[in-house]
Design a protein around this motif. Structure first.
Motif, mmCIF file in Angstrom:
data_model
loop_
_atom_site.group_PDB
_atom_site.id
_atom_site.type_symbol
_atom_site.label_atom_id
_atom_site.label_comp_id
_atom_site.label_asym_id
_atom_site.label_seq_id
_atom_site.Cartn_x
_atom_site.Cartn_y
_atom_site.Cartn_z
ATOM 1 N N ARG A 148 53.187 -64.080 50.591
ATOM 2 C CA ARG A 148 52.807 -64.298 51.988
ATOM 3 C C ARG A 148 53.562 -63.418 52.960
ATOM 4 N N ALA A 149 54.635 -62.787 52.498
ATOM 5 C CA ALA A 149 55.413 -61.920 53.392
ATOM 6 C C ALA A 149 55.564 -60.563 52.729
ATOM 7 N N PHE A 159 58.435 -68.747 57.458
ATOM 8 C CA PHE A 159 58.116 -67.379 57.863
ATOM 9 C C PHE A 159 57.002 -67.372 58.890
ATOM 10 N N ASN A 160 57.162 -66.506 59.874
ATOM 11 C CA ASN A 160 56.074 -66.171 60.790
ATOM 12 C C ASN A 160 56.224 -64.676 61.043
ATOM 13 N N PRO A 161 55.163 -63.875 60.805
ATOM 14 C CA PRO A 161 55.352 -62.416 60.911
ATOM 15 C C PRO A 161 55.797 -61.977 62.301
ATOM 16 N N TYR A 162 55.495 -62.764 63.342
ATOM 17 C CA TYR A 162 55.893 -62.371 64.694
ATOM 18 C C TYR A 162 57.257 -62.938 65.079
ATOM 19 N N ALA A 163 57.714 -63.942 64.345
ATOM 20 C CA ALA A 163 58.977 -64.594 64.710
ATOM 21 C C ALA A 163 60.060 -64.420 63.649
ATOM 22 N N GLY A 164 59.716 -63.896 62.489
ATOM 23 C CA GLY A 164 60.724 -63.674 61.451
ATOM 24 C C GLY A 164 60.882 -64.888 60.551
ATOM 25 N N TYR A 165 62.143 -65.147 60.196
ATOM 26 C CA TYR A 165 62.433 -66.207 59.231
ATOM 27 C C TYR A 165 63.301 -67.293 59.842
ATOM 28 N N GLU A 215 54.557 -71.458 65.017
ATOM 29 C CA GLU A 215 53.912 -71.882 63.777
ATOM 30 C C GLU A 215 54.630 -71.215 62.605
ATOM 31 N N TRP A 216 55.129 -72.030 61.677
ATOM 32 C CA TRP A 216 55.857 -71.503 60.538
ATOM 33 C C TRP A 216 55.112 -71.833 59.254
ATOM 34 N N GLU A 217 55.251 -70.951 58.269
ATOM 35 C CA GLU A 217 54.684 -71.227 56.953
ATOM 36 C C GLU A 217 55.828 -71.306 55.956
#
Lengths: 447, 223
Positions: free
Chosen positions: A23-24, A96-102, A74-76
């Motif tokens: 996913r990342a 993880f959120n691609p716009y917010a990091g980890y 929103e986090w996954e």
């Protein structure tokens, strides 16, 4: 689905063949097969096996791939680790959120915390650390945290058995952790999440409510601290309401004054005053007995409200006294020339106030003469003592007031005791000095 | 803006800044180097692997108190991972790098390796080993060595200030300081270079034209 339509890449596990998601992509370095636990090198185009496992994976409280919104982001959940320091074990979800990091969700004893990596190192101040303008006190030192199980994907080379040295600093609600090995030093702040917050984001079991005997997390805020703070406005309001009640309802009405006099060491005087009409079903009466000129002596005052119809009697008794003199320290005086008597719960009716007084003079020397008219000795030259009685309906019973104040104070005092029990249980885990009153107070002060 | 024909495939290749002499052809991935008169092919770069970076060529925003546009990227890898260095063309014509690793961003500008340098930098320039945790002053601030890695270029795209052939290896040393500043020292066959800057958040860059990622809505703080 064509690859460009999704942010997720799938590959089959080279060990068990199961389809696993990445996913990342681009960040992920290690992928742990969610079916067999085999560790796969995600930086290698052929997805090389790092360590082969054949282990049925644990069923996770938050299945990997689950999304949840925490603090507006929103986090996954993409990775999961179980770690242990030899005493306790805990779980960490990599979000993880691609716009917010980890960030991290850490679960221990059913309690949840949100961990964020710091990009600026904290400032040391004595034994404390200052991070994000918050002060943290030392709590655990020199523990070794070891990875015991792993699933999902990570941005570093994760291994089962991987160890870091951990040092933790704490303030209520927050933990600052330093994890280091020979290559890296990482600082993380974890913030305790309330049951409501974690459940609004991810569908997990509600965190258990703390009860005496349970061990709280090192940074778990005392559930009583906020309640104690929340109680003060209620207590203050109740206190004001009580005072108002006392002033509005506890006042006296329709005062009537009667006076009589008695000669010191003379005969007892009995007199009846009335009528006193009491209209209400039940009322308290206040009698103020004042003897303005009693000197070197005392006056016994018995008052009785006697119902004219039933002859029921309601009694009260007072001693007014006054002594004074002069010694090496100068003038002194003691005793009270005024007493307030209260008689509770008189039924409605017409009453007489029957007053019996006897005045006494206290003296080691003095001249007495026999009063033939009164048939008794009396102190020569002493003026008669005036007794003024003021009778009024209503009374302030201060004892009731203080009882009510005590009842207002019982809940916060009980919570304070529970707070101290909680903080002692929390701080008992701390390395180094035992807990003291400062620690309890800090728990209440800081949010 | 100057346009030339790609020496390999003939497609139009445009150069935006005189300071950026290298451009990866968008079609055939040839590294095109501009000279005063013509353009020269300097080999081919690898296809960049799929990643889900929120940045793309064309992303705009503000950094170093001025506007920027992302015009190029170099992707680096080491034994345990990979990261992106995005090239920012700043409004004043200079350029800077936006490093993206582990979901964190670093804005870095090259500084000259002259003047009185910290001992740790001099030792790095002389190929003397250093360890994480060693400290030194860089451009007036105290830094600590965070990590030391041998890295290799695994691909690039867009415009670049230098050629970045695949397999190009360098020593990369990251520095951190207490206030969120960071620095990076790199040394390869051509010599050493030093970059200083700070950690930034994506939101603080006020980015526009971020890459849309299927399945993800733009982060409310950066949208």
């Amino acid at each position: 689905m064509s690859p460009d339509d999704s942010s997720v890449r799938t590959l089959s596990c080279p060990a068990c063949g199961g389809m696993i998601a990445m996913r990342a992509a681009g960040y992920t370095v290690t992928l742990a097969c969610e079916y067999c636990g085999t560790l796969i090198d995600a930086t290698n185009p052929d997805a090389r096996i790092i360590t082969r496992y054949h282990e049925v994976q644990a069923s996770l409280a938050i299945p990997l791939g689950t999304r949840g919104t925490l603090r507006g982001v929103e986090w996954e959940a993409i990775g999961w680790l179980q770690r242990s320091d030899g005493w306790v074990s805990w779980e960490e979800y990599l979000l993880f959120n691609p716009y917010a990091g980890y960030c991290w969700l850490i679960a221990q004893n059913g309690q949840w915390s949100l961990g964020t990596m710091l990009t600026a190192a904290p400032q040391r101040d004595g034994s404390d650390q200052i991070a994000a303008s918050r002060r943290f006190s030392p709590f655990y030192s020199g523990n070794t945290a070891r990875v015991t199980r792993v699933a999902g994907e990570f941005y570093w080379r994760v291994k089962v058995g991987e160890e870091v040295r951990a040092t933790d600093y704490v303030r209520p609600g927050f933990m600052l952790s330093l994890e280091q090995d020979d290559q890296e030093k990482n600082w993380t702040i974890s913030e305790w999440l309330s049951g409501r917050e974690i459940r609004a984001a991810f569908d997990v079991d509600p965190p258990p409510t703390w009860l005496p005997g349970m061990t709280p997390l090192a940074h778990q805020p005392s559930p009583y601290a906020r309640r104690i703070k929340g109680w003060w406005p209620i207590a203050a309001l109740s206190f004001v309401a009580l005072l108002l009640l006392l002033i509005l309802l506890g006042g006296t009405m329709q005062p009537q004054s009667f006076s009589l006099s008695a000669t010191p060491d003379g005969p007892a005087v009995s007199q009846t005053f009335g009528p006193i009409r009491l209209p209400l079903g039940r009322q308290a009466m206040t009698v103020e007995a004042v003897t303005p000129n009693v000197e070197q002596g005392w006056v016994d005052i018995d008052v009785s409200f006697v119902d004219r119809k039933t002859q029921d009697s309601y009694d009260a008794y007072a001693i007014n006294e006054r002594y004074s003199g002069r010694d090496s320290d100068g003038y002194w005086s003691e005793g009270d020339r005024s007493q307030t008597l209260k008689v509770a719960s008189l039924p409605a009716g017409t009453y007489d106030l029957v007053v019996d007084v006897k005045a006494h003079h206290w003296s080691s020397s003095g001249s007495f003469s026999y009063d033939s008219a009164g048939g008794a000795y009396k102190a020569d030259g002493l003026p008669p003592v005036e007794i003024v009685l003021t009778v009024a309906r209503g009374a302030r019973f201060a004892s009731n007031f203080w009882l009510a104040v005590l009842m207002i104070l019982v809940p916060p005092l009980l919570m304070l005791v529970l707070h101290i029990v909680f903080e002692n249980a929390r701080l008992a885990q701390k390395d180094g000095s035992p807990a003291d009153a400062d620690d309890w107070l800090q728990g209440i002060r800081s949010p | 803006m100057q346009s030339v024909a790609c020496p390999t495939c003939g497609a139009e290749v445009s150069f935006r800044s005189p300071a950026l002499p290298v451009r990866v052809c968008d079609y055939c991935r040839t590294l095109v180097v501009r000279t005063s008169q013509s353009a020269q092919a300097m080999g081919e770069t690898a296809v960049l692997p799929f990643d889900i970076s929120p940045i793309q060529i064309g992303t705009e925003g503000r950094c170093f108190d001025q506007g920027f546009q992302i015009v190029g990227r170099v992707r680096w890898a080491w034994d345990d991972g990979a990261w992106n260095e995005w090239l920012m063309l700043l409004a004043d014509g200079s350029h800077a790098w936006l490093g993206e690793a582990m979901g964190q961003f670093m804005a870095l500008r090259e500084v000259e390796l002259t003047g009185s340098l910290a001992q740790v930098i001099r030792r790095l320039m002389n190929d003397t080993p250093v360890k994480p945790g060693e400290s030194g002053n860089i451009a007036g601030h105290a830094y600590e060595v965070a990590d030391i890695r041998t890295v290799r270029c695994i691909g690039c795209e867009g415009e670049l200030p230098f050629t970045a052939p695949a397999g190009w290896e360098a020593l990369s040393v990251d520095f951190r300081n207490r206030d969120g500043r960071c620095a990076s020292f790199q040394k390869d066959a051509h010599g050493p270079s030093l970059y200083v800057g700070q950690y930034v958040t994506l939101a603080s860059l006020q980015p526009r034209n971020l890459r849309a990622l299927p399945g993800w809505s733009l982060h409310p703080h950066v949208a």
